[in-house]
Scaffold this motif. Sequence first.
Motif, mmCIF file in Angstrom:
data_model
loop_
_atom_site.group_PDB
_atom_site.id
_atom_site.type_symbol
_atom_site.label_atom_id
_atom_site.label_comp_id
_atom_site.label_asym_id
_atom_site.label_seq_id
_atom_site.Cartn_x
_atom_site.Cartn_y
_atom_site.Cartn_z
ATOM 1 N N GLN A 302 0.842 -1.201 0.000
ATOM 2 C CA GLN A 302 0.000 0.000 0.000
ATOM 3 C C GLN A 302 0.874 1.247 0.000
ATOM 4 O OE1 GLN A 302 -2.818 0.173 3.203
ATOM 5 N NE2 GLN A 302 -3.512 2.233 2.699
ATOM 6 N N THR A 303 0.525 2.202 -0.861
ATOM 7 C CA THR A 303 1.233 3.480 -0.937
ATOM 8 C C THR A 303 0.222 4.620 -0.836
ATOM 9 O OG1 THR A 303 2.887 2.505 -2.417
ATOM 10 C CG2 THR A 303 2.807 4.897 -2.310
ATOM 11 N N SER A 304 0.486 5.566 0.043
ATOM 12 C CA SER A 304 -0.429 6.694 0.254
ATOM 13 C C SER A 304 0.294 8.016 0.037
ATOM 14 C CB SER A 304 -1.008 6.659 1.675
ATOM 15 O OG SER A 304 -1.686 5.444 1.917
ATOM 16 N N THR A 305 -0.391 8.946 -0.593
ATOM 17 C CA THR A 305 0.104 10.318 -0.715
ATOM 18 C C THR A 305 -0.960 11.252 -0.155
ATOM 19 O OG1 THR A 305 -0.861 10.740 -2.902
ATOM 20 C CG2 THR A 305 1.293 9.633 -2.847
ATOM 21 N N ASP A 306 -0.742 12.548 -0.294
ATOM 22 C CA ASP A 306 -1.731 13.503 0.205
ATOM 23 C C ASP A 306 -3.043 13.409 -0.563
ATOM 24 O OD1 ASP A 306 0.040 14.438 2.075
ATOM 25 O OD2 ASP A 306 0.729 16.133 0.846
ATOM 26 N N THR A 307 -2.992 12.902 -1.796
ATOM 27 C CA THR A 307 -4.199 12.903 -2.630
ATOM 28 C C THR A 307 -4.603 11.523 -3.145
ATOM 29 O OG1 THR A 307 -2.844 13.371 -4.598
ATOM 30 C CG2 THR A 307 -3.782 15.271 -3.416
ATOM 31 N N GLU A 308 -3.721 10.523 -3.034
ATOM 32 C CA GLU A 308 -4.018 9.222 -3.613
ATOM 33 C C GLU A 308 -3.671 8.094 -2.649
ATOM 34 O OE1 GLU A 308 -1.870 8.924 -7.253
ATOM 35 O OE2 GLU A 308 -3.132 10.377 -8.314
ATOM 36 N N ASN A 309 -4.331 6.973 -2.878
ATOM 37 C CA ASN A 309 -4.049 5.770 -2.090
ATOM 38 C C ASN A 309 -4.117 4.565 -3.022
ATOM 39 O OD1 ASN A 309 -3.671 4.314 0.473
ATOM 40 N ND2 ASN A 309 -5.727 3.533 0.081
ATOM 41 N N THR A 310 -3.035 3.784 -3.066
ATOM 42 C CA THR A 310 -2.952 2.647 -3.984
ATOM 43 C C THR A 310 -2.601 1.385 -3.215
ATOM 44 O OG1 THR A 310 -2.173 4.080 -5.762
ATOM 45 C CG2 THR A 310 -1.806 1.720 -6.029
ATOM 46 N N VAL A 311 -3.326 0.316 -3.503
ATOM 47 C CA VAL A 311 -3.031 -0.985 -2.921
ATOM 48 C C VAL A 311 -2.748 -1.959 -4.054
ATOM 49 C CG1 VAL A 311 -3.871 -2.903 -1.526
ATOM 50 C CG2 VAL A 311 -4.467 -0.561 -0.899
ATOM 51 N N GLN A 312 -1.564 -2.574 -4.009
ATOM 52 C CA GLN A 312 -1.172 -3.546 -5.019
ATOM 53 C C GLN A 312 -1.104 -4.942 -4.377
ATOM 54 O OE1 GLN A 312 2.489 -1.082 -5.996
ATOM 55 N NE2 GLN A 312 2.048 -1.964 -8.009
ATOM 56 N N ASN A 313 -1.701 -5.900 -5.052
ATOM 57 C CA ASN A 313 -1.643 -7.288 -4.611
ATOM 58 C C ASN A 313 -0.707 -8.072 -5.517
ATOM 59 O OD1 ASN A 313 -3.849 -7.844 -2.409
ATOM 60 N ND2 ASN A 313 -4.780 -6.439 -3.878
ATOM 61 N N PHE A 314 0.243 -8.778 -4.923
ATOM 62 C CA PHE A 314 1.184 -9.615 -5.662
ATOM 63 C C PHE A 314 0.895 -11.074 -5.326
ATOM 64 C CE2 PHE A 314 3.057 -5.483 -5.180
ATOM 65 C CZ PHE A 314 3.716 -5.245 -6.383
ATOM 66 N N GLY A 315 0.770 -11.876 -6.359
ATOM 67 C CA GLY A 315 0.333 -13.238 -6.151
ATOM 68 C C GLY A 315 -1.155 -13.337 -6.477
ATOM 69 N N PRO A 316 -1.811 -14.406 -5.988
ATOM 70 C CA PRO A 316 -1.272 -15.417 -5.076
ATOM 71 C C PRO A 316 -0.173 -16.263 -5.714
ATOM 72 C CG PRO A 316 -3.427 -16.081 -5.895
ATOM 73 C CD PRO A 316 -3.216 -14.676 -6.369
#
Length: 365
Positions: A302-316
């Motif tokens: 998960q990466t968060s900035t002041d304006t965005e939030n991104t969640v990346q899933n690797f796998g399974p």
Amino acid sequence: MKTLSRTLSLGLLGAGEVAQLIHLPILRQLRDRYQVTALYDPSPSVLSQVGDAWGIPHRHHTADALVADPAIDAVMILSPDQFHGEHARAALRAGKHVFLEKPACLTVADLQSLIEVARQTDRVTMVGYMRCYAPAFTQGQALLKQMGETRYVRVRDLICEGPWFFAGWSEVVTPADDIPGDLIASSRARRLADLKSVCGDDAPPAMLKAYEVLTGLGVHSLSALRMLLGSPRRVIAAHVAQGGMQINALLDYGTFVTSYECLIDDVVRFDATIEVISGREKLDIHYDTPYIRNLPGRTVFQTSTDTENTVQNFGPFYKDPFRVELEHFHDAVIAGLPMRTPLQDALADLDLCRQIMAAARQSAA
């Protein structure tokens, strides 16, 4: 020393649950790399039935006979933890490469003795920290390089024991009351002496059990934690409850702390997770029970900035970590590739287990 072919001739020292459910099925899949030619177990009935089921030609009635077998190139040490040091030293002195199931030993002194013997040989000795070989873990290692300064880490081992998971689909051959009584008594006495040498002669049963849990289950997570972030400076505090089946520890990493939670109970789940948090990112590495083959691990970033939030899933990731580590052991022996889990590194993990127990005893005083 004989020249090795690409296929390693392997002897298994111990034919219990892990050998039957995990290692032998994988070794059969890796028959282009391994040939299991020898087996030892103190139970004649287990030795016979497992040897027959897997077509293992040479059955030895003592550990010494197995490690001396000139037909084998390497020994997989799957004996009870209190014999790991003795059996690995014997195998190395006999000129065999060694795959050593975790924990490497129960005491630092025993492990140091083993390391000294290993230094005197040119044989490969690798510790079976299979979680460190999981694709989800190596993905997490790569993602960690993208993260800012670590602020907090949480490590969990909240599990139900293995038999619940495999009882419905597999039978494990167990001794038919045929292990000599004096061997059982001496083995138990040796294990108790090792536990007390770490926890104290006056340690209550719950503390002794907690050390067994730490070295049997917790060392998986603690070794993975070390490979991600190094060893902690100290153990701030620790607590043992539920007869030793619950352990909580707070580890000091200087600029951040790590919380370790362990609980073995009867709620059917396997929550083995490493969570690393920085100022803007969060990394989660998830493992499932190893008792059902090829259950997927996964990594979440998960990466968060002041304006965005991104969640990346690797796998399974479906490739079995046990298979990865056995492929790695083969490459280390045949091609001389460096080991990810060398014997020397296990010292830090065993010492951390000792520190956690010392802090727990202080807390209980």
